[in-house]
Design a protein around this motif. Structure first.
Motif, PDB file in Angstrom:
ATOM      1  N   UNK A  34      30.807  17.074  95.440  1.00  0.00           N
ATOM      2  CA  UNK A  34      31.175  17.888  95.566  1.00  0.00           C
ATOM      3  C   UNK A  34      32.364  18.002  95.202  1.00  0.00           C
ATOM      4  N   UNK A  35      32.800  17.378  96.641  1.00  0.00           N
ATOM      5  CA  UNK A  35      34.612  16.889  97.484  1.00  0.00           C
ATOM      6  C   UNK A  35      35.347  16.036  96.295  1.00  0.00           C
ATOM      7  N   UNK A  36      36.733  16.418  96.361  1.00  0.00           N
ATOM      8  CA  UNK A  36      37.307  15.959  95.748  1.00  0.00           C
ATOM      9  C   UNK A  36      37.730  14.300  96.224  1.00  0.00           C
ATOM     10  N   UNK A  37      37.915  14.695  97.681  1.00  0.00           N
ATOM     11  CA  UNK A  37      38.308  12.887  98.204  1.00  0.00           C
ATOM     12  C   UNK A  37      37.147  12.631  99.478  1.00  0.00           C
ATOM     13  N   UNK A  38      36.869  11.530  99.731  1.00  0.00           N
ATOM     14  CA  UNK A  38      36.073  11.248 100.651  1.00  0.00           C
ATOM     15  C   UNK A  38      36.431  11.664 102.419  1.00  0.00           C
ATOM     16  N   UNK A  39      35.150  12.125 102.866  1.00  0.00           N
ATOM     17  CA  UNK A  39      35.692  13.112 104.667  1.00  0.00           C
ATOM     18  C   UNK A  39      36.692  11.656 104.854  1.00  0.00           C
ATOM     19  N   UNK A 123      32.727  12.573  91.003  1.00  0.00           N
ATOM     20  CA  UNK A 123      33.555  13.508  92.547  1.00  0.00           C
ATOM     21  C   UNK A 123      33.969  14.827  91.151  1.00  0.00           C
ATOM     22  N   UNK A 124      33.382  16.484  92.659  1.00  0.00           N
ATOM     23  CA  UNK A 124      33.946  17.380  92.146  1.00  0.00           C
ATOM     24  C   UNK A 124      32.893  17.804  90.846  1.00  0.00           C
ATOM     25  N   UNK A 125      31.826  17.127  91.290  1.00  0.00           N
ATOM     26  CA  UNK A 125      30.948  17.590  90.314  1.00  0.00           C
ATOM     27  C   UNK A 125      29.533  18.025  91.454  1.00  0.00           C
ATOM     28  N   UNK A 126      29.245  19.070  91.590  1.00  0.00           N
ATOM     29  CA  UNK A 126      28.367  20.124  92.383  1.00  0.00           C
ATOM     30  C   UNK A 126      26.881  20.528  92.215  1.00  0.00           C
ATOM     31  N   UNK A 143      34.224  21.029  89.023  1.00  0.00           N
ATOM     32  CA  UNK A 143      33.897  21.954  90.113  1.00  0.00           C
ATOM     33  C   UNK A 143      35.165  22.498  89.119  1.00  0.00           C
ATOM     34  N   UNK A 144      36.107  21.470  88.969  1.00  0.00           N
ATOM     35  CA  UNK A 144      37.589  21.978  88.626  1.00  0.00           C
ATOM     36  C   UNK A 144      38.089  22.816  86.894  1.00  0.00           C
ATOM     37  N   UNK A 145      36.872  22.194  86.013  1.00  0.00           N
ATOM     38  CA  UNK A 145      37.260  23.040  85.151  1.00  0.00           C
ATOM     39  C   UNK A 145      36.020  25.096  85.164  1.00  0.00           C
ATOM     40  N   UNK A 146      35.352  24.132  85.828  1.00  0.00           N
ATOM     41  CA  UNK A 146      33.775  24.838  85.749  1.00  0.00           C
ATOM     42  C   UNK A 146      32.706  25.022  84.916  1.00  0.00           C
TER      43      UNK A 146
END
Ligand SMILES: Cc1cc2nc3c(=O)[nH]c(=O)nc-3n(C[C@H](O)[C@H](O)[C@H](O)COP(=O)(O)OP(=O)(O)OC[C@H]3O[C@@H](n4cnc5c(N)ncnc54)[C@H](O)[C@@H]3O)c2cc1C
Length: 395
Positions: A34-39, A123-126, A143-146
């Protein structure tokens, strides 16, 4: 509903390790986060000998070794004196050390490995609440487009961390306990006489302090060493009688220690690994390392089409380790007068016994149990012995 390859939820160290191990057997999973970037956080500060063994065949171990620093043992201090020392050399293992390496660096190596294997982290898939997850039906949100996406996967590896939504979606109990008193950590450059190739535990009158260098593989010559300072105090840095900060704290975090294990490592088509399956204190340095071992066993069983054995193989091992670490943590933290007095009197004496020292070393190194199906590389080709510079510094 679209059909998906096997699905890994969460691209932390455990999800990435699983994807890497699986790809060696031509099982190419889809891995989403879900995160855009790694921790970027240092979190787990050491890779243990068991993890180095498990990654050896894939070449990841060599990359980790090139970045990290070998930690040869642990020194225990009390009232400015060294009261006990344990040395990893006693393990007589091909990797007789802990490798100090920040989790962010370990994750970087795993990301690069996946990229080399042609596996893209989406990424950004939750994963969102999925009523039919046990049947392999996952509800994902971009996440970006919902945009919503419903997928049907042959199996799902839930490596989505401590607050795992997968775990909640399948209603698997996560019993255990959480300590009231917060622990605090700082990663901070220090000027200290403490040996930088060792971990240090200071047994204090009202708690404990743990100190170990953090490495990222990106250190510049002449830079002061950054240390992890952690303890069961609101301000561990205030306890540094023998060391002085020479720069700003790079990361400060306060957290509550929990010891928990899922009641089942597998519900229907969902399998749990890493923090999604178990939590325990950092005493023992097992958090990330134990999760990577889950990932290794999961991949081996997937290769053999024997995932039905996953719970049976992992749960008793994870359970025994969590119980052991809970006991060790209770001993180290010394939060009641009686326990503290016992700890201060007993720890130095107990650690003079070879059997006790070896038990501690085996727990920390991850070598306290055999991993079913694992054949370590033959001892004929050990890593080159490194010259050791060891100082028995006093605090
Ligand atoms: C402050 C702190 C200090 C620590 N210190 C140590 C230490 O010294 N030694 C040690 O061994 N361990 C330490 N740990 C523990 C260690 O960091 C964890 O054990 C390790 O990160 C577990 O890896 P994981 O892959 O299981 O989970 P995580 O690293 O939590 O990764 C989970 C991933 O899943 C993703 N995700 C979560 N939910 C979803 C969702 N619904 N959909 C899609 N993606 C999702 C997240 O974005 C994340 O990338 C520490 C942890 C913390 C917080």
């Amino acid at each position: 509903m679209t059909h998906s390859p096997p699905l890994i939820i969460g691209a932390g160290p455990v999800g990435m390790a699983a994807a890497s191990f699986l790809s060696r057997y031509d099982i190419v999973p889809r891995i989403v986060d879900k995160r855009a970037e790694p921790s970027k956080f240092s979190k787990a500060l050491a890779v243990n000998p068991r993890t180095l063994e498990l990654f050896e065949a894939s070449g990841i171990t060599d990359k980790l070794l090139a970045l990290g620093r070998k930690i040869h043992g642990t020194t225990i201090h009390r009232n400015g004196r060294i009261v006990a020392e344990v040395d990893f050399e006693a393990l007589e293992h091909r990797f007789p050390f802990m490798l100090a390496l920040s989790q962010a660096a370990t994750e970087r190596v795993l990301r690069e490995d996946l990229a080399e294997r042609g596996i893209e982290i989406e990424r950004q898939i939750e994963l969102v609440d999925s009523p039919n997850l046990t049947e392999g039906n996952a509800e994902l949100v971009h996440v970006e487009t919902q945009a919503n996406e419903s997928v049907a996967a042959p199996w799902i590896l839930a490596s989505d961390g401590a607050h795992s939504l997968a775990r909640k979606s399948v209603h698997v109990p996560f019993p255990g306990d959480t300590y009231d008193r917060a622990w605090v950590l700082d990663d901070i450059p220090l000027a200290t006489d403490f040996a930088p190739d060792r971990a240090h535990i200071k047994l204090q009158d009202d708690g404990f302090l743990f100190m170990m260098p953090i490495h990222t593989g990106e250190e510049k010559p002449g830079e002061p060493t950054v240390w992890r300072v952690m303890g069961n105090y609101p301000e561990p840095l205030g306890q540094l009688s023998e060391s002085n900060p020479v720069g700003e704290s790079q990361w400060n975090s306060s957290f509550h220690i929990a010891h928990r294990l899922v009641e089942s490592m597998n519900v229907g088509k969902v399998y749990f690994a890493g923090d999604a399956a178990h939590l325990h204190s950092p005493v023992g340095a097992r958090g990330m390392n134990l999760g990577i071992e889950d990932a290794w066993v999961f991949a081996e069983l997937a290769k053999r089409d024997e995932l039905s054995l996953y719970h049976q193989q992992r749960w008793p091992i994870d359970n025994a380790i969590i119980q052991r670490i809970r006991t060790m943590t209770g001993f180290v933290k010394g939060e009641s007068f009686i326990k503290r007095t016992l700890r201060n009197l007993l720890a130095p004496k107990l650690l003079h016994w070879k059997g006790v020292r070896e038990a501690m070393l085996r727990t920390v190194s991850g070598l306290d149990h055999p991993v079913p199906l694992f054949q370590p590389a033959p001892e004929e080709s050990p890593t080159e012995p490194q010259p050791r510079t060891r100082r028995r510094n006093r605090g």
